[in-house]
Design a protein around this motif. Sequence first.
Motif, PDB file in Angstrom:
ATOM      1  N   ALA A 288      40.326  46.647  43.594  1.00 37.17           N
ATOM      2  CA  ALA A 288      40.085  45.371  44.259  1.00 37.17           C
ATOM      3  C   ALA A 288      39.818  44.267  43.248  1.00 37.17           C
ATOM      4  O   ALA A 288      40.281  43.121  43.402  1.00 37.17           O
ATOM      5  N   ALA A 289      39.064  44.584  42.191  1.00 37.27           N
ATOM      6  CA  ALA A 289      38.756  43.581  41.168  1.00 37.27           C
ATOM      7  C   ALA A 289      40.023  43.128  40.446  1.00 37.27           C
ATOM      8  O   ALA A 289      40.184  41.937  40.142  1.00 37.27           O
ATOM      9  N   LEU A 290      40.922  44.050  40.174  1.00 36.40           N
ATOM     10  CA  LEU A 290      42.166  43.676  39.507  1.00 36.40           C
ATOM     11  C   LEU A 290      43.018  42.773  40.395  1.00 36.40           C
ATOM     12  O   LEU A 290      43.666  41.835  39.899  1.00 36.40           O
ATOM     13  N   LEU A 291      43.023  43.028  41.690  1.00 30.62           N
ATOM     14  CA  LEU A 291      43.741  42.125  42.607  1.00 30.62           C
ATOM     15  C   LEU A 291      43.114  40.731  42.604  1.00 30.62           C
ATOM     16  O   LEU A 291      43.828  39.718  42.581  1.00 30.62           O
ATOM     17  N   ALA A 292      41.794  40.668  42.633  1.00 30.44           N
ATOM     18  CA  ALA A 292      41.114  39.369  42.599  1.00 30.44           C
ATOM     19  C   ALA A 292      41.366  38.660  41.275  1.00 30.44           C
ATOM     20  O   ALA A 292      41.531  37.430  41.230  1.00 30.44           O
ATOM     21  N   PHE A 293      41.382  39.421  40.179  1.00 30.54           N
ATOM     22  CA  PHE A 293      41.671  38.818  38.878  1.00 30.54           C
ATOM     23  C   PHE A 293      43.092  38.262  38.841  1.00 30.54           C
ATOM     24  O   PHE A 293      43.338  37.189  38.274  1.00 30.54           O
ATOM     25  N   GLY A 294      44.029  38.986  39.437  1.00 29.96           N
ATOM     26  CA  GLY A 294      45.382  38.464  39.519  1.00 29.96           C
ATOM     27  C   GLY A 294      45.447  37.162  40.288  1.00 29.96           C
ATOM     28  O   GLY A 294      46.167  36.226  39.905  1.00 29.96           O
ATOM     29  N   ALA A 295      44.671  37.070  41.375  1.00 24.99           N
ATOM     30  CA  ALA A 295      44.636  35.830  42.153  1.00 24.99           C
ATOM     31  C   ALA A 295      44.046  34.681  41.343  1.00 24.99           C
ATOM     32  O   ALA A 295      44.544  33.548  41.396  1.00 24.99           O
ATOM     33  N   LEU A 296      42.972  34.955  40.585  1.00 23.73           N
ATOM     34  CA  LEU A 296      42.357  33.902  39.774  1.00 23.73           C
ATOM     35  C   LEU A 296      43.308  33.441  38.677  1.00 23.73           C
ATOM     36  O   LEU A 296      43.445  32.229  38.431  1.00 23.73           O
ATOM     37  N   THR A 297      43.984  34.363  38.031  1.00 21.92           N
ATOM     38  CA  THR A 297      44.937  33.994  36.987  1.00 21.92           C
ATOM     39  C   THR A 297      46.098  33.198  37.568  1.00 21.92           C
ATOM     40  O   THR A 297      46.559  32.223  36.968  1.00 21.92           O
ATOM     41  N   ALA A 298      46.566  33.615  38.734  1.00 22.28           N
ATOM     42  CA  ALA A 298      47.668  32.891  39.372  1.00 22.28           C
ATOM     43  C   ALA A 298      47.275  31.457  39.676  1.00 22.28           C
ATOM     44  O   ALA A 298      48.077  30.532  39.503  1.00 22.28           O
ATOM     45  N   ARG A 299      46.052  31.248  40.115  1.00 21.20           N
ATOM     46  CA  ARG A 299      45.608  29.907  40.457  1.00 21.20           C
ATOM     47  C   ARG A 299      45.401  29.034  39.218  1.00 21.20           C
ATOM     48  O   ARG A 299      45.754  27.854  39.206  1.00 21.20           O
ATOM     49  N   LEU A 300      44.855  29.612  38.139  1.00 17.96           N
ATOM     50  CA  LEU A 300      44.472  28.801  36.980  1.00 17.96           C
ATOM     51  C   LEU A 300      45.535  28.764  35.889  1.00 17.96           C
ATOM     52  O   LEU A 300      45.591  27.802  35.117  1.00 17.96           O
ATOM     53  N   VAL A 301      46.365  29.805  35.783  1.00 23.18           N
ATOM     54  CA  VAL A 301      47.381  29.856  34.731  1.00 23.18           C
ATOM     55  C   VAL A 301      48.780  29.796  35.319  1.00 23.18           C
ATOM     56  O   VAL A 301      49.659  29.115  34.787  1.00 23.18           O
ATOM     57  N   GLY A 302      48.987  30.497  36.417  1.00 24.54           N
ATOM     58  CA  GLY A 302      50.298  30.517  37.046  1.00 24.54           C
ATOM     59  C   GLY A 302      50.621  31.911  37.529  1.00 24.54           C
ATOM     60  O   GLY A 302      50.248  32.897  36.883  1.00 24.54           O
ATOM     61  N   PRO A 303      51.285  32.037  38.677  1.00 20.05           N
ATOM     62  CA  PRO A 303      51.539  33.368  39.245  1.00 20.05           C
ATOM     63  C   PRO A 303      52.389  34.246  38.340  1.00 20.05           C
ATOM     64  O   PRO A 303      52.242  35.465  38.347  1.00 20.05           O
ATOM     65  N   ARG A 304      53.278  33.660  37.556  1.00 25.40           N
ATOM     66  CA  ARG A 304      54.119  34.492  36.683  1.00 25.40           C
ATOM     67  C   ARG A 304      53.319  35.145  35.569  1.00 25.40           C
ATOM     68  O   ARG A 304      53.729  36.162  35.020  1.00 25.40           O
ATOM     69  N   TRP A 305      52.193  34.572  35.215  1.00 23.14           N
ATOM     70  CA  TRP A 305      51.360  35.131  34.153  1.00 23.14           C
ATOM     71  C   TRP A 305      50.274  36.044  34.698  1.00 23.14           C
ATOM     72  O   TRP A 305      49.569  36.705  33.920  1.00 23.14           O
ATOM     73  N   SER A 306      50.119  36.072  35.999  1.00 16.28           N
ATOM     74  CA  SER A 306      49.064  36.915  36.564  1.00 16.28           C
ATOM     75  C   SER A 306      49.339  38.399  36.308  1.00 16.28           C
ATOM     76  O   SER A 306      48.407  39.190  36.129  1.00 16.28           O
ATOM     77  N   ALA A 307      50.624  38.773  36.269  1.00 15.76           N
ATOM     78  CA  ALA A 307      50.946  40.184  36.036  1.00 15.76           C
ATOM     79  C   ALA A 307      50.550  40.605  34.628  1.00 15.76           C
ATOM     80  O   ALA A 307      49.942  41.669  34.424  1.00 15.76           O
ATOM     81  N   VAL A 308      50.878  39.785  33.618  1.00 17.18           N
ATOM     82  CA  VAL A 308      50.532  40.116  32.234  1.00 17.18           C
ATOM     83  C   VAL A 308      49.018  40.232  32.083  1.00 17.18           C
ATOM     84  O   VAL A 308      48.504  41.176  31.473  1.00 17.18           O
ATOM     85  N   ALA A 309      48.285  39.270  32.635  1.00 18.05           N
ATOM     86  CA  ALA A 309      46.831  39.282  32.511  1.00 18.05           C
ATOM     87  C   ALA A 309      46.217  40.489  33.210  1.00 18.05           C
ATOM     88  O   ALA A 309      45.276  41.105  32.699  1.00 18.05           O
ATOM     89  N   THR A 310      46.735  40.831  34.376  1.00 13.86           N
ATOM     90  CA  THR A 310      46.178  41.970  35.121  1.00 13.86           C
ATOM     91  C   THR A 310      46.415  43.278  34.381  1.00 13.86           C
ATOM     92  O   THR A 310      45.526  44.136  34.309  1.00 13.86           O
ATOM     93  N   VAL A 311      47.605  43.447  33.821  1.00 11.95           N
ATOM     94  CA  VAL A 311      47.868  44.649  33.033  1.00 11.95           C
ATOM     95  C   VAL A 311      46.949  44.699  31.818  1.00 11.95           C
ATOM     96  O   VAL A 311      46.401  45.758  31.469  1.00 11.95           O
ATOM     97  N   ALA A 312      46.743  43.561  31.160  1.00 17.69           N
ATOM     98  CA  ALA A 312      45.879  43.523  29.982  1.00 17.69           C
ATOM     99  C   ALA A 312      44.451  43.929  30.327  1.00 17.69           C
ATOM    100  O   ALA A 312      43.810  44.685  29.583  1.00 17.69           O
ATOM    101  N   LEU A 313      43.942  43.444  31.446  1.00 16.15           N
ATOM    102  CA  LEU A 313      42.580  43.817  31.839  1.00 16.15           C
ATOM    103  C   LEU A 313      42.518  45.289  32.244  1.00 16.15           C
ATOM    104  O   LEU A 313      41.535  45.979  31.956  1.00 16.15           O
ATOM    105  N   THR A 314      43.568  45.772  32.886  1.00 12.61           N
ATOM    106  CA  THR A 314      43.603  47.182  33.273  1.00 12.61           C
ATOM    107  C   THR A 314      43.524  48.099  32.058  1.00 12.61           C
ATOM    108  O   THR A 314      42.926  49.174  32.112  1.00 12.61           O
TER     109      THR A 314
END
Length: 694
Positions: free
Chosen positions: A199-225
Amino acid sequence: MTSVDVPLPAPVLRGERTAGLLLARTGVALGLWLLLGSVVVVPLSLVHLWRPAVVLPVLLLAGALAVRLVRRLPAPPAPVWAVALVVASALGGAVWVGSTHAEHVVLRRDAGTYALSAQNLATEHQLDVDVAVAALGGTVVVDDPDVTVASPGFYEVGHGTGTHVVPQFLPATPAWLSVGYWLGGWTGLLIVPAFAIGAALLAFGALTARLVGPRWSAVATVALTLCQPVLHAGRSTYSEPFALVVLLAGLVVLAEATMVGASGRWHAARGLGLLAGLVIGGVGLVRVDALREVALLVPVCALLVIRHHGAGRPLALGLAVSTVVSAAWALLVSRPYLSQVSGSLVPLLAGTAAVVAVSALWWGLARRGASVPDGVRRRLPGVLAGLVLAVALVLASRPLWLVVRQSAGDPGSRVVAGLQLRQGLPVDGGRTYAEQSVSWLAWWVGVPVLVLALAAAVLLAYRVGRVLAGDPVPAWLGPWAVAVGSTVLTLYRPGITPDHPWADRRFVPVVLPALVLLATGVVAWVVRRARRRWPLTLLAVVGVAGPAALLVPAAVATASFLAPRTEQGEVAAVARACAAFEPTDTAVLLDSRAANEWTQVLRGPCLVPSLVLKVPRGQPVPLDELAPVVRSIRDAGRRPVLVTAESPDPLAALGAHPRQVVDLRTTEDQRLLDRRPDGLAPLDVDLWVAPAPE
């Protein structure tokens, strides 16, 4: 009159609206659900109603309410491939963590405390632990100064017939773990943190999508994982995964509230601002140090109010209400724990009060028409950027000129001294190794991520200075304040026993997501500029090197920990221990390891009334103290059973006939002080029992 070509917005492709809804709302809804369930645990447990028949319907209602609340969130379209990668990363991380979960149920560290607290809550339907005073031999035994019913993480409270035990930590984490116990026994309990990580990774993806951009949310989520501390926290029953998902959900809502208010939608901004404040302040139900994030948002509230932003006052109200509720719940059920951490809690309270006072003064001056002088206005961006850079350099350089110590009388000092002795280091138990906290981060995310995150923090600090000078309030301001402020405070004083990887979970709730988000923002900015201005070859290099800097160091550091499980066999060991006792037995624990590891295990899962006779390490069991305890237990119609975990020799010395009921050889995480862990360490778990001789 000449015509002007106005670029048309990119068309929304099939599935992008649904993908945007999934990305923007799923993680936030799960965070809200977790928070709502945490709110009800204290009132229900106080009246012994934390039972499946009551709690599960309440949680279903809470889930429905969470889904309804997130419908307020805007959900812009997002590329299907990016959302698919975020979801795959979150699900993969959860499955990965759950399938390699630890079995830490014989109490040695905080994870054992949480697991045993949850088991007690699930079976006894209350947070407090009944010690069965009569079965221990009555008040004459429990009031004996040589006897205790306490153990690490479980405080003895009261006296006489009112003697009971209070678990150490706040109730939200045990509450959700107890739900897992109802649904799947020990295995269900132990894998609940994996769901929180997903759940936290999904929320982190949403935060990254809002502040950086949805295309970068995948890279950031994998990095945190890929960050080992995140995996480590999710594999054990810690509070950090739950704090992480609630905080990230709150920051997503805060970013949306700020953005919506900037567009003039005051009604929506007020509702989202109130919700953001309630959620972020509600992290205090999970972790007491969440007050730090509340304090960091107080100046943001003041700025929004000064700018007549619709979210300002509701945000402040939400933070205040949820903080008060969290404090009231903690005082009701965790007062001994608050007393224990008062050394760090009191300064935090004082700092929060100071921040509130300064923010109120700022608002009062602004209300009276005071403005920032032009000279200060011009210099403020550079001053803030320079301040952030200077603080970062000071923190990073501390190993060159500082050794941080604590009181040599602190219990943690003895632990550190023992670890130093075993690892061949100079024995100085007062060391906290806090000056090396930046190096700890570099172990897991790599130096490139630290440099990129620092660059982003400095550049955004410059922009904060411009915001304070009059620029519009951006959506990233609140998350930036929490990310930078909490990271600095955590690095300055981690406040945890400095053995690794155990200590690195301190970075999970804020620091690691902050670093990954900031670093991703810089990489995204550079790639976007390269796309517009740089040659194709250089663009390709940057497009590969940027994500690689985020992913490769974390993947290399985590590679040694992909498959190994720790504490395997402890659940079965507990079952064997329980089978060794009869229904009329009372356990008398005689050495420090048995007292630490087995007191609550026997009292909780085994339902064996248990007490500890205080025997100094290395000393024989004092017969003049043991005899009256044994006699009182027999007078109560019980059979006293003597228990040790270090050696059977004390039992044999008393004339008893010891029997080894647990002989487990398993592994645990290493406990290294000055280098990055790279594997596991052996762990022996033993238990000997013997009926007390006549």
